[in-house]
Design an enzyme around this catalytic site. Structure first.
Site, PDB file in Angstrom:
ATOM      1  N   SER A 141       3.067  -1.740  10.442  1.00 39.67           N
ATOM      2  CA  SER A 141       4.662  -1.719  10.631  1.00 39.67           C
ATOM      3  C   SER A 141       5.291  -3.240  10.481  1.00 39.67           C
ATOM      4  O   SER A 141       6.305  -3.705  11.195  1.00 39.67           O
ATOM      5  CB  SER A 141       4.959  -1.294  12.174  1.00 39.67           C
ATOM      6  OG  SER A 141       4.670   0.085  12.274  1.00 39.67           O
ATOM      7  N   ASN A 193       0.779  -1.228   0.010  1.00 41.14           N
ATOM      8  CA  ASN A 193      -0.039  -0.011   0.108  1.00 41.14           C
ATOM      9  C   ASN A 193       1.006   1.218   0.033  1.00 41.14           C
ATOM     10  O   ASN A 193       1.558   1.644   1.108  1.00 41.14           O
ATOM     11  CB  ASN A 193      -0.972  -0.085   1.321  1.00 41.14           C
ATOM     12  CG  ASN A 193      -1.621   1.237   1.514  1.00 41.14           C
ATOM     13  OD1 ASN A 193      -2.010   2.250   0.495  1.00 41.14           O
ATOM     14  ND2 ASN A 193      -2.098   1.506   2.580  1.00 41.14           N
ATOM     15  N   GLU A 253      -5.623  -4.512  10.420  1.00 39.97           N
ATOM     16  CA  GLU A 253      -4.468  -3.374  10.529  1.00 39.97           C
ATOM     17  C   GLU A 253      -4.921  -2.844  12.046  1.00 39.97           C
ATOM     18  O   GLU A 253      -5.637  -1.585  11.904  1.00 39.97           O
ATOM     19  CB  GLU A 253      -4.450  -2.659   9.494  1.00 39.97           C
ATOM     20  CG  GLU A 253      -3.991  -2.945   8.236  1.00 39.97           C
ATOM     21  CD  GLU A 253      -3.497  -2.182   7.389  1.00 39.97           C
ATOM     22  OE1 GLU A 253      -2.365  -2.302   6.900  1.00 39.97           O
ATOM     23  OE2 GLU A 253      -3.961  -1.145   7.070  1.00 39.97           O
ATOM     24  N   GLU A 264      -6.723   5.002   7.711  1.00 33.43           N
ATOM     25  CA  GLU A 264      -6.624   6.495   7.537  1.00 33.43           C
ATOM     26  C   GLU A 264      -7.976   6.926   6.973  1.00 33.43           C
ATOM     27  O   GLU A 264      -8.106   8.356   7.014  1.00 33.43           O
ATOM     28  CB  GLU A 264      -5.391   6.650   6.496  1.00 33.43           C
ATOM     29  CG  GLU A 264      -4.218   6.210   7.390  1.00 33.43           C
ATOM     30  CD  GLU A 264      -3.071   5.831   6.545  1.00 33.43           C
ATOM     31  OE1 GLU A 264      -2.877   5.975   5.347  1.00 33.43           O
ATOM     32  OE2 GLU A 264      -1.874   5.378   6.897  1.00 33.43           O
TER      33      GLU A 264
HETATM   34  P1  PGA Z   1       2.935   0.414   7.697  1.00 36.94           P
HETATM   35  O1  PGA Z   1       1.382   0.845   6.946  1.00 36.94           O
HETATM   36  O2  PGA Z   1       3.236  -0.830   7.265  1.00 36.94           O
HETATM   37  O3  PGA Z   1       3.490   1.716   7.132  1.00 36.94           O
HETATM   38  O4  PGA Z   1       2.507   0.408   9.199  1.00 36.94           O
HETATM   39  C1  PGA Z   1       0.606  -0.406   6.808  1.00 36.94           C
HETATM   40  C2  PGA Z   1      -1.019  -0.011   6.247  1.00 36.94           C
HETATM   41  O5  PGA Z   1      -1.326   1.254   6.756  1.00 36.94           O
HETATM   42  O6  PGA Z   1      -1.451  -0.632   5.226  1.00 36.94           O
END
Ligand code: PGA
Length: 251
Positions: A210, A4, A165, A95
């Site tokens: 992460s 992503n 997530e 988000e």
């Molecule tokens: P990140 O994001 O791996 O930077 O924590 C994951 C995501 O929001 O899909």
């Protein structure tokens, strides 16, 4: 394994990233056995589809309209995404839920349009830190999964993927430990069955938040973690491919 890319990159940097992924995916041993999908920002979808043609790496969008087509300024519908070369779309990323106020109902409506239009769906769920600390993780996940229940009739397991997530782990460097993630995944799988998904056992459940080359193997070793949704680390082709190699082959 889904990258992503969020709202990052430009034509030049994305060309570099795509050629790195393409080169690495040529070597099956280097690429691993996972199904690979990258989700660039809208303006770069066609560029990505063209650059990855024939590589086996698929392209996904980060969002899709809940409308079919027509006078909806700023929206992008499922048929346009397919036209641009997409096979998948994300919906319900935290988000978007948090910054843009997307509701469970809107996420389900987008999912319905995506599936009806022929896109594979990757629907994201997850609790905030406050919800976890208040002991509400399962209640939040149950609500989010139940809202997707209306998709159960149209969602075959090969076109419907869920991503867990935890919001507190996204972009924070703070990963859910494998046991925490596994517990959430097992709960989500059971809840899918309750919500009417006949093939809940074979729905692929991705963990996101992460994920890095250094923690991927321990997460993907868990029985209900079938792959990853990778944000920051997917912007570096070597890291994305290193994470992909830690995934078990798709069922
Ligand atoms: P990140 O994001 O791996 O930077 O924590 C994951 C995501 O929001 O899909």
């Amino acid at each position: 394994m889904v990258g992503n890319w969020k709202m990052n990159g430009d034509r030049g940097s994305i060309a570099v990233l795509l050629s790195g992924i393409r080169a690495a995916s040529r070597d099956r041993a280097a690429a691993g056995a996972a199904t690979l999908v990258v989700c660039p920002p809208y303006p770069y979808l066609a560029q990505a589809a063209q650059a990855l043609e024939g590589s086996g790496v698929q392209v996904g969008a980060q969002d899709v309209s809940s409308y079919e087509a027509g006078a909806f300024t700023g929206e992008v519908c499922a048929s346009m995404l397919i036209d641009a070369g997409c096979a998948w779309t994300l919906v319900g990323h935290s988000e978007r839920r948090m910054l843009l106020g997307e509701s469970d109902a809107l996420v389900a409506a987008k999912g319905r349009r995506a599936l009806a239009g022929g896109l594979g769906l990757i629907a994201c769920v997850g609790e905030t830190l406050e919800e976890r600390e208040q002991g509400r993780t399962e209640a939040v996940l149950a609500r989010q999964v139940d809202a997707l229940g209306e998709l159960a009739a149209s969602a075959r397991a090969d076109r419907f993927v869920l991503a867990y997530e935890p919001v507190w782990a996204i972009g924070t460097g703070r990963t859910a430990n494998p046991e925490q993630a596994q517990a959430a995944h097992a709960f989500i799988r059971a809840r899918c069955a309750r919500a009417g998904f006949a093939d809940a056992d074979s729905i692929r459940l991705l963990y996101g938040g992460s994920v890095k080359p250094s923690n991927a193997a321990s997460l993907f070793a868990m029985p209900d973690i079938d792959g990853g949704l990778i944000g920051g680390a997917s912007l570096v082709s070597e890291d994305f491919m290193a994470i992909a190699r830690c995934a078990a082959p798709a069922a």
